[in-house]
Design a protein around this motif. Structure first.
Motif, PDB file in Angstrom:
ATOM      1  N   LYS A 213       9.124   9.298  -6.091  1.00  0.00           N
ATOM      2  CA  LYS A 213       7.735   8.927  -5.541  1.00  0.00           C
ATOM      3  C   LYS A 213       6.610   9.089  -6.432  1.00  0.00           C
ATOM      4  CE  LYS A 213       8.499   9.569  -0.561  1.00  0.00           C
ATOM      5  NZ  LYS A 213       8.261  10.380   0.671  1.00  0.00           N
ATOM      6  N   ARG A 214       6.781  10.082  -7.283  1.00  0.00           N
ATOM      7  CA  ARG A 214       5.822  10.304  -8.298  1.00  0.00           C
ATOM      8  C   ARG A 214       5.784   9.070  -9.065  1.00  0.00           C
ATOM      9  NH1 ARG A 214       5.702  16.768  -8.951  1.00  0.00           N
ATOM     10  NH2 ARG A 214       5.740  17.199  -6.882  1.00  0.00           N
TER      11      ARG A 214
ATOM     12  N   ALA B 141       3.437   4.366 -11.217  1.00  0.00           N
ATOM     13  CA  ALA B 141       3.631   2.948 -11.647  1.00  0.00           C
ATOM     14  C   ALA B 141       2.675   1.903 -10.766  1.00  0.00           C
ATOM     15  CB  ALA B 141       4.908   2.619 -11.496  1.00  0.00           C
ATOM     16  N   SER B 142       2.158   2.218  -9.603  1.00  0.00           N
ATOM     17  CA  SER B 142       1.391   1.676  -8.937  1.00  0.00           C
ATOM     18  C   SER B 142      -0.144   1.851  -9.314  1.00  0.00           C
ATOM     19  CB  SER B 142       1.246   2.050  -7.265  1.00  0.00           C
ATOM     20  OG  SER B 142       2.609   1.978  -6.761  1.00  0.00           O
TER      21      SER B 142
ATOM     22  N   PRO C 108       1.507  -6.971  -4.167  1.00  0.00           N
ATOM     23  CA  PRO C 108       2.826  -6.568  -4.496  1.00  0.00           C
ATOM     24  C   PRO C 108       2.685  -5.152  -4.120  1.00  0.00           C
ATOM     25  CG  PRO C 108       2.049  -7.986  -6.334  1.00  0.00           C
ATOM     26  CD  PRO C 108       0.932  -7.822  -5.380  1.00  0.00           C
ATOM     27  N   ILE C 109       1.735  -4.353  -4.388  1.00  0.00           N
ATOM     28  CA  ILE C 109       1.827  -2.864  -4.200  1.00  0.00           C
ATOM     29  C   ILE C 109       2.188  -2.483  -2.699  1.00  0.00           C
ATOM     30  CG2 ILE C 109       0.687  -0.759  -4.562  1.00  0.00           C
ATOM     31  CD1 ILE C 109      -0.483  -1.680  -7.231  1.00  0.00           C
ATOM     32  N   ILE C 110       1.295  -3.219  -1.873  1.00  0.00           N
ATOM     33  CA  ILE C 110       1.201  -3.043  -0.545  1.00  0.00           C
ATOM     34  C   ILE C 110       2.675  -3.636   0.100  1.00  0.00           C
ATOM     35  CG2 ILE C 110       0.367  -3.838   1.614  1.00  0.00           C
ATOM     36  CD1 ILE C 110      -2.480  -3.912   0.373  1.00  0.00           C
ATOM     37  N   LEU C 111       3.234  -4.531  -0.551  1.00  0.00           N
ATOM     38  CA  LEU C 111       4.564  -5.038  -0.032  1.00  0.00           C
ATOM     39  C   LEU C 111       5.655  -4.307  -0.530  1.00  0.00           C
ATOM     40  CD1 LEU C 111       6.049  -7.347   1.084  1.00  0.00           C
ATOM     41  CD2 LEU C 111       6.400  -8.345  -1.113  1.00  0.00           C
ATOM     42  N   ALA C 112       5.616  -3.838  -1.684  1.00  0.00           N
ATOM     43  CA  ALA C 112       6.577  -2.509  -2.081  1.00  0.00           C
ATOM     44  C   ALA C 112       6.641  -1.235  -1.336  1.00  0.00           C
ATOM     45  CB  ALA C 112       6.498  -2.278  -3.648  1.00  0.00           C
ATOM     46  N   TRP C 113       5.344  -0.614  -1.261  1.00  0.00           N
ATOM     47  CA  TRP C 113       5.253   0.356  -0.417  1.00  0.00           C
ATOM     48  C   TRP C 113       5.350   0.232   1.208  1.00  0.00           C
ATOM     49  CZ3 TRP C 113       5.294   5.281  -2.051  1.00  0.00           C
ATOM     50  CH2 TRP C 113       4.700   5.470  -3.423  1.00  0.00           C
TER      51      TRP C 113
END
Length: 99
Positions: free
Chosen positions: A45-46, A51-52, A80-85
């Motif tokens: 997670k870290r 990476a985000s 992409p960050i919202i989609l990945a999380w």
């Protein structure tokens, strides 16, 4: 002056009746145990958080959204960050067995 002394005597009696038993019946604090859950921020997670943030910073530097490129920045950097999380959140909900 005697009125003030009577008020202080009443306050002392009330404090003695209500607070003194609570102070005397306290259990000694032993070592506190953590809940049986795993660590909240694991190494993966870290890494994902780092990476985000790095992705956002590099694309902000490259696309310069402050020069009227906000829609492109929203689609390419934040999307992409919202989609990945979101996918990670759903998958972790299924793997924990419905807790």
């Amino acid at each position: 002056m005697s009125g003030l002394m009577e008020i202080l005597l009443i306050v002392t009696i009330v404090v003695g009746i209500y607070l003194l038993p609570r102070w005397l019946n306290r259990q000694p604090e032993g070592p506190r145990r953590r809940p049986a859950q795993g660590p909240w921020l694991t190494g993966w997670k870290r890494l994902a958080i780092t990476a985000s943030l790095l992705w956002l910073g590099l694309l902000a530097f490259y696309l310069e959204p402050w020069n009227n490129h906000w829609p492109v920045f929203l689609y390419v950097a934040i999307g992409p960050i919202i989609l990945a999380w979101g996918i990670s959140w759903v998958v972790s909900g299924f793997t924990k067995g419905g807790r």
